[in-house]
Every structure is written in C-alpha cells, then in structure tokens.
Motif scaffolding. Sequence first.
Motif: not given
Length: 562
Positions: A453-478
């Motif tokens: 999906d994207a290139e990322i630097a470790f300092d961009q892996i923040t608690p806020k990003l992780i919280r938002i990624l959780k809201q992308f669930e449920p995961f699956g095809p497409q």
Amino acid sequence: MRWTFKPKPDQGIVKHLQETLNLDPIAASLLAQRGVENYEEARLFFKPTLDDLHDPFLMKDMDKAVGRIARAIENQERILVFGDYDVDGTTAVALMSSYLKTLTPHVDAYIPDRYNEGYGVSYQGIDYADDNGCALIVALDCGVKSVDHVAYASAKNIDFVICDHHLPGETLPDAVAVLDPKRSDCDYPYDELCGCGIGFKLIQALGRNRGQNAGDLTEYLDLVATAIAADIVPITGENRILAKFGLDVINTAPRPGIKALVGSVKKKQLDITDVVFVVAPRINAAGRIKHGDHAVKLLTEFDIEQAQQVAKDIEQYNVDRKDLDKQITQQALAQIERHAEQDRYTTVVFQKDWHKGVIGIVASRLIETYYRPTLVFTQSGDKYAASARSVKDFDVYNALQACAEHLEQFGGHMYAAGMTLKPENYTSFKQAFERVVKETMPEHLRTPEVLIDAEIAFDQITPKLIRILKQFEPFGPQNMTPVFVSSGLIDTGYAKTLGKDNEHLRLFVRQADSQGVAAIGFGLGDKMALVKNQKPFEAAFCIDENEWNGTVTTQLRLKDLR
C-alpha cells in the motif's frame, strides 16, 4: 516474492480527505486507495449502519419469493430448507430454517451428503421433500444452474425458491423465484453477497411484512459474518456492513453454537481472521468428515449444554481433518518429487484412497510449496474426482473449460473448482491442463506477489495511526490489511528462528534512531542470513498489536524481507 506497489491515489482526493477528516497523509492515502473520495463515503466506510443496507425488494423476484413463502405459511404447507455442506451453505440453512420456525412449525432442513449426493441441489433431496410432504423447497447457496432438478421437483408438485450467488448458466431454472444478483436482468445495487447474505436479504424482505427492520434481525448476523469470512467474498458495500455488525454479535451475544466453537480462543475481541481460522474450519469439518447436518444442528441449537456437546464432536472431526490433511499433503509432495515434477507449470496428483473431504485443503497446501495451479484427484466410485485451487490472478475455471473434452463434469470459479473424469482420461487431461496453463499463464504469475500500500518510516507508526487502521476493519478481499514497506532496517541482535523446524523468524528491528519494534515472520526462517550481523534490509509488513499477559504492544507481521 514480487513486490508490487499499488498505484498512488489522486493527491487532490488525499488532500481533501486529510482536511475534511483530520487524517494524516498515510491514513488518507489508504482510504483513497479503497475508493473513498469524500466525507459521506468515509462515513459509510468507518461508521456504517444497518439502515445503509439496500432495500431487499430491489432484487429481481424478491416479491415472488416473499409471496410464495407467505402462502406456504398461511396454508400450513411444509417447507424444506436446502443448502450446500460448506460454511456458506450450512450457515444459510441455519439462518433460514431458524427464522422460518418463528413463523411456522412446518419447516425441515436438508444438507446433501458430500459423498453420496455431491454439490448442489440433489434428486435425493427432492425425493426427501416429496416423501415428507413438502410443497416448497428454499435452496440456498446453490440452485441457479439446477434446471433439470427444478423440473424434476415440479413434476412432483414441489415449488422452488432459489437464493444463489453463483454465475447463472444460459437458462435459469423454472423456479417460482430465482434470487441472484448476478442474473443479467437483476438491477440489485450490490452483486457480491454470499449465499447466506442472500438468505439474509430474503428474511429482511419477509420481516418487512411483519413490521421488522434489519435491526430486529441482528441475532442472525453472526451466521452471515461467518459465511462472508469463510466464502472469501469482497469486504465492500453490504458485505462490509453485514460483516461489521455480525462480528459485533459474535463478540457480544453469539448463538450458543458459535459461542461453544470460539470458547478456546483467548482473545477478548475476535476479528474476521479468527472467524476464518477458528470458526469456519470447524463448521466445514462436519461436512468433510461426517455430515453437514452436524453443523446445522450446532448453529440452530439454543441449549448451551447441548451446543457444547455438538461442538465437542465437531472439534474431533476437525482434529481428524487436520491429521488427514497433513498425511495426504506429505504423500502428495513425495509423489511430486518422486516423479521429478518440480519444474512444471501445474501440479496434478492422484491417489485412489485419498479422502475426498480434504483434497481441496491439500491443493491449497501444495500451492504453499509449489506455487502453481493445483489439482488433487482421488477415486470416487468408478470415476476420479478432483479439487482445483489456483494462484493469484490466474483463472483455473477457464483453464478447465479449455480441457473440457477430457472431463465428465466440472464447476467452480476463478480460484477454486471441482471436477470428475473417467480414469482412462486422467493422463490425457493432465497433459492438456499442463499445456493450457503453460500457454495462457503469464510468466510473472509463477512468483507469489506481495501487494504494498505505502512506504512508511517507523516514526510514522503512531498510536493514532494504529487506532485509525483498526477502524479499517473488517479486512478481506478488496479491503485487505494494509501492507507497508520500510527500508534501512537493522536487527538489534535479538534475531532468532522459532518453530519445530526453525521455519519462523523473530526480530527486534530498528530504523535509524527510531525506537525498536518487535517483528515476527511466519515461514520466513530461511531469511535469517539476511539480517545477521546488523546487515541493513528492507521489509514488507502489516502493523499488528500483540496482547500478552494483559499488555498490548505494537508488532510488525513480516510478509517478506530483502
């Protein structure tokens, strides 16, 4: 593995999403990649409601299906609910039969025997309906191609309502109603529902006449979410809504049968991956090892003690299934090596005593070792029967169609199919299948792909990003779990291999001056040499949270290293 970066989304849309939703550039970019372009689409993605489901009466023939079932209830006719023996079929039968039983006591459920009747509507099932005085069959997850079977039932004065999601043939069965969004004459707005999902649309329509809305039917959504997860349908549109609310039911108020199945999972909140790897294989094991009836019994049992007893039986079927799967996989791998077939474009293996119920799983296992379209054959009566599995982006169904002259019958879709042939045609078919795949499969498809999906630097892996990624669930095809790439990484000296055969890799990774992050690479034990002595490397990974003894930490789930 081939590392393929997804196309970068339109930067104007990314900027608009950043501003209107207060997102960082990475989250906004991920959202745009998933086709979300504005605030309302983002609302539907992050916070869907059951009111966002489409009107079930937009589906062709829905009014006819509801009318016929209503007449059966009014006239106290006996209804047979018929479905396939896999997860989608058994959950659909459990959903439909338990709902109809709230309206009439005259309901029977029927799952065909995998070995004696095979897939789909069977003549034995129609005879069962006739013997038991059923005037109507509601078929779920099958039936859209059952032209002859429906005619056979019609001669016995038995009507059919079909709920299917497979591609119809040239002629539709002469049923009272054929509910299938893939019909060319159906304008329903979403055509990726699974069989159980179409069953839910039917009970949604039946409920409408009784003043029920979708919210009144949430108790059935644990079944729908299980079917969506197991049937590998896209997690978009209605499937995303049904899966999201169904997971809520699984986590808060599951039916006793599902509660008994997930009792062994130690997590507080189950996600769709847990459904795929814990619930679905156990439901499937009933039809593979014993009979799909056991799955329906479990999913419609409302006494918790009874449900636990059936779940215990099903657990044993699953243990037996795992043993068979492991044993047959080893025998198949030995056969490939013995015949020096490692360099072929296809894998086609046969042994007459292999268990028919697990050959599809074995085909998937063989792809993990030899990444190519795979068929596993066994003896079935006086014929050979096979399950086919394919690699990403290659249509195995089309390849079988090109070899149809060697086959008795076949069916399926792009990535999975089943077929039978006469023993004397096995060798000629094997040669033809190899030739067709060699001629039609692009060379790059012979190597597994990791889609980034994207290139990322470790300092961009923040608690806020992780919280938002959780809201992308449920995961699956497409809507797969996002995969990131980071480069300039080093292991901090804690690298080690894990597992009985050292097949997994455990690292503690740093990038420049960032804090170290734990990482696990399942099946990546052979990459140990890449990371030794603090050699720099790049990694493709998903961002996970690891829960251990009540403590939650960030962990990278490695897909590949280079």
